[in-house]
Design an enzyme around this catalytic site. Structure first.
Site, PDB file in Angstrom:
ATOM      1  N   HIS A 274       1.597   4.454  -2.926  1.00  0.00           N
ATOM      2  CA  HIS A 274       1.646   5.915  -2.856  1.00  0.00           C
ATOM      3  C   HIS A 274       2.809   6.458  -3.693  1.00  0.00           C
ATOM      4  CE1 HIS A 274      -1.602   6.660  -0.159  1.00  0.00           C
ATOM      5  NE2 HIS A 274      -1.090   5.949   0.829  1.00  0.00           N
TER       6      HIS A 274
ATOM      7  N   HIS B 197       0.840  -1.196   0.000  1.00  0.00           N
ATOM      8  CA  HIS B 197       0.000   0.000   0.000  1.00  0.00           C
ATOM      9  C   HIS B 197       0.884   1.258   0.000  1.00  0.00           C
ATOM     10  CE1 HIS B 197      -3.269   2.729   1.340  1.00  0.00           C
ATOM     11  NE2 HIS B 197      -2.276   3.297   2.014  1.00  0.00           N
ATOM     12  N   GLU B 198       1.895   1.272   0.876  1.00  0.00           N
ATOM     13  CA  GLU B 198       2.792   2.439   0.931  1.00  0.00           C
ATOM     14  C   GLU B 198       3.533   2.619  -0.394  1.00  0.00           C
ATOM     15  OE1 GLU B 198       2.688   4.580   3.290  1.00  0.00           O
ATOM     16  OE2 GLU B 198       1.336   3.354   4.494  1.00  0.00           O
TER      17      GLU B 198
ATOM     18  N   GLU C  56      -5.701   7.164  -1.192  1.00  0.00           N
ATOM     19  CA  GLU C  56      -5.732   5.930  -0.387  1.00  0.00           C
ATOM     20  C   GLU C  56      -6.357   4.789  -1.187  1.00  0.00           C
ATOM     21  OE1 GLU C  56      -4.087   5.466   2.292  1.00  0.00           O
ATOM     22  OE2 GLU C  56      -3.525   7.577   2.328  1.00  0.00           O
TER      23      GLU C  56
ATOM     24  N   ASP D 278      -4.519   1.365  -2.187  1.00  0.00           N
ATOM     25  CA  ASP D 278      -5.118   0.058  -1.874  1.00  0.00           C
ATOM     26  C   ASP D 278      -5.215  -0.806  -3.128  1.00  0.00           C
ATOM     27  OD1 ASP D 278      -5.387   0.526   0.798  1.00  0.00           O
ATOM     28  OD2 ASP D 278      -7.557   0.841   0.782  1.00  0.00           O
TER      29      ASP D 278
HETATM   30 ZN   LIG Z   1      -2.083   5.256   2.570  1.00  0.00          ZN
END
Ligand SMILES: [Zn+2]
Length: 462
Positions: A318, A314-315, A394, A398
């Site tokens: 980003h 997930h990070e 976000e 995801d």
């Molecule tokens: Zn996040």
């Protein structure tokens, strides 16, 4: 490239309209020429402040009562994943923090009025004006005085939050000694980094002519890069211990994920977050090839290797979707705009007088402080835009995690993190839309589960 000289000429053209500028801060810009009286600006300021406070309190009340209404039973979507006591603990924690936030918001609004219209700023400006060393040092003294006073005013709130609220719910691991040491280090850092930066900005505001705001902006952007570079190696180690992530199944999975996503990092670290709090997290720090990946020890202790992998995916999402870059660019544009507005206001007598301070165009520090004191009052209602943008990111992160790791593992990790952090599963929808940087748990998990069954869920090397 922009031609600074030409821009300078365009701006200095205005100067002829105002043949007797008091300082090099002139020409008088358009905003300053508006015929707003100090009295009218005071009313505008008080109206914006009142509106901000009313909206803050109204949203907080809605949130607390929504959470309280949903306290008796776990929402159906989580019934098999979260036990009733954990759900109720999250509700109580949320309500206590929200109510405390209401007290703090009211106090802050009252203090802002006392500081400006109540005459505290005027007194500080007058007092620092009597200090030796010239206007630059006087302005610096003013910034320090305001910083110390506002820091002291927020201290009781921070203490109560850490040693009463966090302790009551079993999250606090901070000792008094550590708290005091942190405070001392924080103040020392603020002095070492903040004072030279502020002095440079104040000096530029004084000598760089009508385009000072461009120069200050350039310095500010440079400072941000410097911080990005030195934070992981100089600043973060002052507060925490970082040790290499030990070999094992978690490390293997993470290295495989990084290779799959072609992500270069200069090391995987574990941080002793448990020294201060039992809340868990993972983050990136540094930039370019010097990036480090840091896991809180609390996160590693709680999540299984596949869950740690999905959180990191997930990070990574980003980064791969350029969220960090987009945010940095947006912040760059916003800060440039803010400095430009400050440059306009600085020459407007009504700006000072409307906020309870005699016009002081020869002391840029006064305008700087008034601006940053009053700014949140005028930008608060923009918060939902920033929250919306963040929630959009976000979802994208995801989706990236679902593609490159496992959506199911991420759902398991999220449920554990929600439970451990006592984050509410039932936020008030309006409160959430206004403030939340992350989508509500139920929506986020429903989306992940929908993507988890899709045939594209296998790792992709794109
Ligand atoms: Zn996040």
């Amino acid at each position: 490239m922009l031609n600074w000289r030409r821009i300078g000429r365009i701006f200095s053209h205005r100067r002829s309209a105002n043949p007797a500028p008091r300082t090099r801060l002139a020409p008088i810009p358009p905003i300053a020429r508006t015929r707003l009286t100090p009295h009218a600006f005071t009313l505008v300021f008080l109206f914006a402040l009142g509106l901000t406070l009313v909206v803050q309190l109204w949203l907080a009340r809605r949130h607390a009562s929504h959470v309280a209404r949903n306290r008796p039973s776990v929402p159906p979507a989580f019934a098999e994943r979260i036990a009733l006591p954990a759900h109720q603990k999250a509700a109580d924690y949320t309500i206590v923090r929200t109510r405390f936030g209401m007290i703090e918001a009211t106090f802050d609004a009252a203090m802002l009025v006392v500081f400006t219209l109540g005459g505290v700023m005027a007194a500080l400006v007058a007092w620092t004006g009597t200090l030796p060393g010239g206007p630059l040092l006087q302005d610096l003294a003013l910034v320090v005085a305001v910083g110390l006073i506002s820091g002291a005013l927020s201290l009781p709130f921070s203490l109560y939050r850490t040693f009463v609220i966090e302790a009551r719910f079993g999250f606090n691991r901070m000792t008094w000694k550590l708290w005091l040491v942190d405070l001392a280090k924080g103040m020392l850092l603020a002095a070492l980094l903040g004072l030279p930066l502020t002095a440079l900005a104040l000096w530029l505001m004084r000598v760089a002519g009508p385009l000072w705001w461009l120069w200050v902006w350039a310095v500010w952007v440079g400072f941000q890069f410097l911080m990005l570079a030195i934070y992981p190696i100089v600043i973060a180690p002052l507060f925490n211990k970082f040790s290499p992530l030990p070999d094992g199944p978690a490390r293997e999975r993470i290295e495989a994920l990084l290779a799959r996503c072609r992500f270069a990092a200069r090391g995987l670290f574990v941080m002793d977050g448990s020294r201060r709090s039992s809340h868990g997290n993972a983050f990136f720090t540094g930039f370019g090839r010097g990036r480090r990946i840091v896991f809180f020890d609390t996160l590693l202790a709680r999540l299984a290797p596949d869950e740690v992998e999905s959180v990191l995916a997930h990070e990574l999402g980003h980064f791969k979707r350029r969220h960090v870059l987009k945010r940095a660019l947006l912040m760059g544009v916003v800060s440039l705009l803010m400095l430009w507005v400050l440059a306009q206001l600085m020459a407007a007598p009504w700006f000072y007088e409307g906020l309870g301070v005699p016009p002081s165009p020869d002391r840029p520090g006064v305008a700087l402080i008034l601006f940053f004191l009053a700014l949140p009052v005028f930008t608060f209602l923009l918060a939902p835009l920033s929250s919306l943008y963040s929630r959009h990111h976000e979802f994208e992160a995801d989706a990236f995690a679902a593609q490159n790791a496992s959506a199911t593992s991420l759902v398991h990790a999220l449920v554990k993190l929600y439970e451990d952090n006592a984050a509410t599963l039932t936020p008030d929808p309006l409160h959430s839309a206004f403030y939340d940087s992350h989508p509500p748990a139920a929506i986020r998990i429903a989306r992940l589960e929908a993507s988890g069954v899709a045939p594209t869920a296998q790792p992709a090397a794109v």
